[in-house]
Enzyme design. Structure first.
Site, mmCIF file in Angstrom:
data_model
loop_
_atom_site.group_PDB
_atom_site.id
_atom_site.type_symbol
_atom_site.label_atom_id
_atom_site.label_comp_id
_atom_site.label_asym_id
_atom_site.label_seq_id
_atom_site.Cartn_x
_atom_site.Cartn_y
_atom_site.Cartn_z
ATOM 1 N N GLU A 113 0.585 -1.025 -0.121
ATOM 2 C CA GLU A 113 -0.083 0.175 -0.160
ATOM 3 C C GLU A 113 0.836 1.324 0.271
ATOM 4 O OE1 GLU A 113 -2.993 0.392 3.354
ATOM 5 O OE2 GLU A 113 -3.245 -2.096 2.793
ATOM 6 N N LYS A 115 2.362 4.289 1.357
ATOM 7 C CA LYS A 115 2.274 5.437 2.827
ATOM 8 C C LYS A 115 1.204 6.639 3.009
ATOM 9 C CE LYS A 115 4.408 5.614 6.813
ATOM 10 N NZ LYS A 115 4.588 6.943 7.402
ATOM 11 N N ASP A 117 0.435 10.174 3.323
ATOM 12 C CA ASP A 117 1.185 11.501 4.512
ATOM 13 C C ASP A 117 0.242 11.950 5.311
ATOM 14 O OD1 ASP A 117 3.319 12.371 5.891
ATOM 15 O OD2 ASP A 117 3.914 13.663 4.316
ATOM 16 N N TYR A 225 -7.186 2.372 6.153
ATOM 17 C CA TYR A 225 -6.240 0.765 5.743
ATOM 18 C C TYR A 225 -6.408 -0.165 6.365
ATOM 19 C CZ TYR A 225 -3.735 3.710 8.984
ATOM 20 O OH TYR A 225 -3.171 4.483 9.919
ATOM 21 N N LYS A 316 10.228 4.192 3.834
ATOM 22 C CA LYS A 316 10.408 5.347 3.532
ATOM 23 C C LYS A 316 11.148 5.879 2.497
ATOM 24 C CE LYS A 316 9.308 7.858 7.352
ATOM 25 N NZ LYS A 316 8.426 8.920 8.237
ATOM 26 N N CYS A 410 23.242 39.225 23.538
ATOM 27 C CA CYS A 410 21.380 39.274 22.516
ATOM 28 C C CYS A 410 21.574 40.586 21.236
ATOM 29 C CB CYS A 410 20.787 39.745 23.928
ATOM 30 S SG CYS A 410 19.077 39.814 23.448
ATOM 31 N N CYS A 413 19.134 43.677 22.729
ATOM 32 C CA CYS A 413 18.934 44.230 23.988
ATOM 33 C C CYS A 413 20.900 44.439 24.545
ATOM 34 C CB CYS A 413 18.258 43.843 25.013
ATOM 35 S SG CYS A 413 18.876 42.316 25.434
ATOM 36 N N CYS A 428 19.597 34.845 26.937
ATOM 37 C CA CYS A 428 19.926 36.225 27.377
ATOM 38 C C CYS A 428 18.497 36.130 28.645
ATOM 39 C CB CYS A 428 18.789 37.194 25.704
ATOM 40 S SG CYS A 428 18.786 39.331 26.990
ATOM 41 N N CYS A 434 14.491 42.925 28.122
ATOM 42 C CA CYS A 434 14.465 43.082 26.853
ATOM 43 C C CYS A 434 13.635 42.340 26.382
ATOM 44 C CB CYS A 434 15.483 41.096 26.743
ATOM 45 S SG CYS A 434 15.895 40.550 25.209
HETATM 46 S S1 IVH Z 1 -1.094 0.582 8.889
HETATM 47 C C1 IVH Z 1 0.464 -1.230 13.085
HETATM 48 N N1 IVH Z 1 -1.444 1.807 6.318
HETATM 49 O O1 IVH Z 1 1.913 5.588 9.121
HETATM 50 C C2 IVH Z 1 0.152 0.508 12.214
HETATM 51 N N2 IVH Z 1 -0.490 3.062 8.624
HETATM 52 O O2 IVH Z 1 3.799 4.465 11.441
HETATM 53 C C3 IVH Z 1 -1.259 -0.062 11.165
HETATM 54 N N3 IVH Z 1 0.149 5.061 7.483
HETATM 55 O O3 IVH Z 1 0.051 6.231 12.149
HETATM 56 C C4 IVH Z 1 -0.658 0.683 10.620
HETATM 57 N N4 IVH Z 1 -0.644 4.479 5.465
HETATM 58 O O4 IVH Z 1 -1.493 6.640 10.509
HETATM 59 C C5 IVH Z 1 -0.484 1.678 7.644
HETATM 60 N N5 IVH Z 1 -1.460 2.613 4.270
HETATM 61 C C6 IVH Z 1 -1.177 2.150 5.523
HETATM 62 C C7 IVH Z 1 -1.132 3.927 5.404
HETATM 63 C C8 IVH Z 1 -0.378 3.907 7.596
HETATM 64 C C9 IVH Z 1 -0.085 5.744 6.313
HETATM 65 C C10 IVH Z 1 0.277 5.670 8.539
HETATM 66 C C11 IVH Z 1 -0.322 5.049 10.254
HETATM 67 C C12 IVH Z 1 0.391 5.300 11.486
HETATM 68 C C13 IVH Z 1 1.798 5.342 10.484
HETATM 69 C C14 IVH Z 1 2.452 4.143 10.946
#
Ligand code: IVH
Length: 671
Positions: A113, A115, A117, A225, A316, A410, A413, A428, A434
């Site tokens: 999947e 991740k 953000d 998810y 990541k 500082c 001042c 300071c 200040c």
């Molecule tokens: S599964 C046990 N799937 O990433 C954790 N998390 O450190 C189960 N996140 O705060 C999470 N995309 O909000 C999962 N496809 C995805 C995700 C996802 C983003 C975030 C999640 C969590 C952090 C995990």
């Protein structure tokens, strides 16, 4: 229209509008024109205004927002919200997969999947209706943001109750789509407002906005998810995601490769490589790829460590980095006198925004990286709002450069700076004279979590100070109408608002006053502890270090900081002044436990009561030393059940063998 007809029409309209919404936002098809939709929504809104008894909290009218939250209630998660173990290294992904392969006889299958953000959200549905949405918080306890989440168009408010489990939890990520984020910033630019740094923090901030109308206007989105259903309903994660989609959730689409299955590490690597490139074209930001074992049996067998499941890992992507010229270094003075060096950079595009400033942290950091003005530096933007300078490209260093000399006075001042032993930051010490320290302290004093003074902001504080009207927080309470009105850009109404706000702050609780003073190391939690223990300012002022450290969780560092603060004659004068102005210098009787009969006991309060309101009951629990928790777990001592308590809650309490008591039992308990 009579009542019966109204009830029927409200139901009809709600169903219809929910359906139109679902088709529009999830299936990308319009069943009616915008005008028709608006007309039906208006009709529903009017009926609800006339017959509020039929208004449902999941009504389609809730999508547009309007509900205000002055505070987000803390709620304990039913299962902790864990995090994922992360890695930036493909090798570690390979090792992780190797380990799994060794530990399992079966053929392995993974779900891959994106991740997303954004910010994690946990949502509970009961009988097909969204009943609660809670942020991750610290993983154990989050904040109830249901009203705001109801405004997110792709989050279904009602589901077909016959098709879904009676009760389940679904988790996902709320994020700010890039188009909406950029539009918001364009608008802010036109209005001369400060730009938001990145979509993730803005999504998080938006979710905690007190005005759900603002949330509705922002266009947040949500991908799901994971699903938690009590009984065993699915064999695998992939199957559960598919079901979520069928139930009406926005689960990531497989057609767009947002989610895929993999059988081996080669397929995992292929997916990672594909998205490392393709992510640039996504309409939202991702910061990596998540790899999950597909079958629940195997997930269960692999289990968790304290922080994260063994059956999943996140790869990541490296944070965006650029190099640019360091044109200058300046220094900021905070309200505590802490000096922060700031890098002034030649403007450069980085991860969607223009970067001109970056933090350099402290003198050690500059020395360690040997950062010099005129250097070409590497800048990275991670999750933080403020980008970081990572290092120097020495190949591009000009011949005539010399090491940077950190200031010793500082910049505001001109007082000689000090550096306490063991601390990285310079300070300071001229705290009473200040300028940025004075205004910074006043800004902290008036802030929402402190004295919460409406109608007064940072700019006005600056203005008042420059005009010589305030020199300390205490002077706020001596401001008079004519003096303030004489300032530039002040109208009668704003002056009145300001003075009203100041007056109203006199009723802020003692613990808020204590926090507002801005004593070093005394944050909100410490202030609460001190208020609860000492009960009034006199007792706290008189307490010596020994008495202070005897309080739970107060250590030497905080104790000395408090003593230093109270021994300063200027502070003593200011406190006296604040007291005379009528601020709360002691805890109110009703804030104090009336007994400690419920000491250490935790309660879940649910349903409708006859003698007290639910909030009164909760207050009584605290006043008698007990604790309110949001949901039932093994650790709950009592479930206090009123009428109409949800059947699933009752069942859970029964299953765990937790005593269920009535309002009458409770009254006897505390009498
Ligand atoms: S599964 C046990 N799937 O990433 C954790 N998390 O450190 C189960 N996140 O705060 C999470 N995309 O909000 C999962 N496809 C995805 C995700 C996802 C983003 C975030 C999640 C969590 C952090 C995990």
């Amino acid at each position: 229209m009579n009542t019966e007809e109204a009830q029927k029409r409200i139901q009809e309209l709600s169903q219809l509008l929910h359906k139109y919404n679902r088709h529009y936002y999830l299936l990308n098809e319009s069943l009616v024109s915008d005008q028709e939709f608006d007309a039906l929504l208006r009709e529903l809104q009017e009926l609800e205004n006339h017959f509020p008894q039929f208004k449902n909290e999941n009504s389609p009218t809730q999508r547009v927002g309007g509900a205000l939250s002055d505070k987000f209630e803390k709620v304990k998660h039913e299962h902790p919200m864990l995090s994922l173990s992360n890695t930036y290294s493909l090798e570690e992904i390979q090792d992780w997969e190797d380990r799994l392969r060794k530990s399992s006889e079966e053929d392995l299958e993974y779900v891959l999947e994106l991740k997303y953000d954004g910010v994690a959200i946990s949502m509970i549905y009961e009988n097909g209706a969204l009943v609660r949405a809670v942020t991750r918080g610290d993983g154990q306890t989050g904040e109830d943001v249901t009203k705001n989440v109801r405004t997110i168009s792709t989050v279904p408010l009602v589901l077909d109750a016959n098709a879904v489990p009676e009760r389940f939890e679904i988790r996902g990520e709320i994020f700010f789509p890039l188009k909406e984020f950029n539009e918001l910033n364009e608008m802010r630019q036109l209005e001369g407002l400060e730009l938001y740094a990145n979509p993730r923090n803005t999504a998080s901030g938006t979710l905690k906005n007190q005005d759900s109308k603002v949330v509705a206007s922002r266009g947040l989105d949500c991908f799901l998810y994971s699903i938690h259903v009590g009984e065993k309903r699915f064999e695998s994660h992939f199957e559960a995601l598919q079901a979520a989609r069928e139930w009406g959730f926005k689960a990531p689409p497989a057609e767009k490769k947002y989610v895929a299955k993999a059988k081996n590490v080669e397929e995992i690597m292929e997916f990672i490589q594909y998205w490392d490139e393709a992510r640039k074209d996504l309409p939202f930001e991702i910061d990596g790829i998540v790899i999950k074992v597909n079958t629940f049996d195997l997930q269960e067998m692999l289990g968790m460590t304290a922080k994260s499941p063994r059956w999943a890992i996140a790869y990541k992507f490296k944070a965006a980095q650029v190099s640019t010229l360091l044109e200058d270094i300046s220094y900021q003075v905070g309200r505590t006198g802490a000096i922060t060096p700031v890098a002034h950079l030649k403007a450069v595009h980085l991860a969607g925004t223009v970067v001109k400033r970056a933090s350099l942290h402290n003198a050690d950091q500059i020395e360690k990286l040997d950062i010099r003005i005129g250097d070409t530096v590497f800048v990275e933007k991670g999750g933080e709002i403020i980008p970081k300078v990572l290092g120097v490209n020495l190949a591009l260093r000009p011949d005539n450069s010399s090491p940077h000399e950190y200031i010793d006075h500082c910049p505001e001042c001109q007082t000689a700076l000090i550096r306490r032993e063991g601390e990285a930051q310079h300070y300071c010490p001229n705290e009473n004279h200040c300028p940025p320290q004075i205004t910074g302290r006043i800004e902290h004093f008036i802030s929402r979590k402190a004295m919460n003074i409406d109608g007064l902001g940072g700019e006005t504080v600056e203005q008042l100070w420059k005009a010589g009207l305030i020199e300390s927080c205490a002077d706020l309470y001596h401001l008079n109408y004519d003096d303030v009105l004489a300032l530039e850009r002040m109208a009668e109404k704003s002056v009145q608002n300001l003075l009203n706000g100041i007056d109203a702050s006199k009723s802020q609780a003692f613990e808020k006053v204590l926090f507002a003073l801005g004593i070093r190391y005394v944050g909100e939690t410490v202030a609460k502890k001190l208020a609860k223990h000492f009960k009034n300012m006199d007792a706290l002022q008189e307490a010596d270090v020994e008495a202070l450290v005897s309080v739970d969780e107060i250590g030497e560092r905080i104790a000395h900081s408090l003593r230093d603060y109270f021994e300063d004659p200027e502070h003593q004068k200011m406190l006296e002044d604040l007291k005379v102005s009528g601020l709360q210098f002691e805890v109110e009787e009703s804030d104090l436990p009336q007994s400690d009969q419920l000491e250490g006991k935790s309660f879940v309060v649910s349903g409708v009561f006859s003698v007290y309101s639910r909030n009164e009951i909760k207050a009584l629990i605290e006043q008698n030393g007990g604790k309110n928790v949001g949901s039932i777990s093994k650790k709950t001592d009592y479930v206090l059940a009123g009428d109409k308590m949800g059947p699933s809650k009752l069942k859970k309490a029964e299953d765990l063998g937790i005593p269920i008591i009535s309002e009458q039992d409770f009254i006897e308990m505390i009498s």
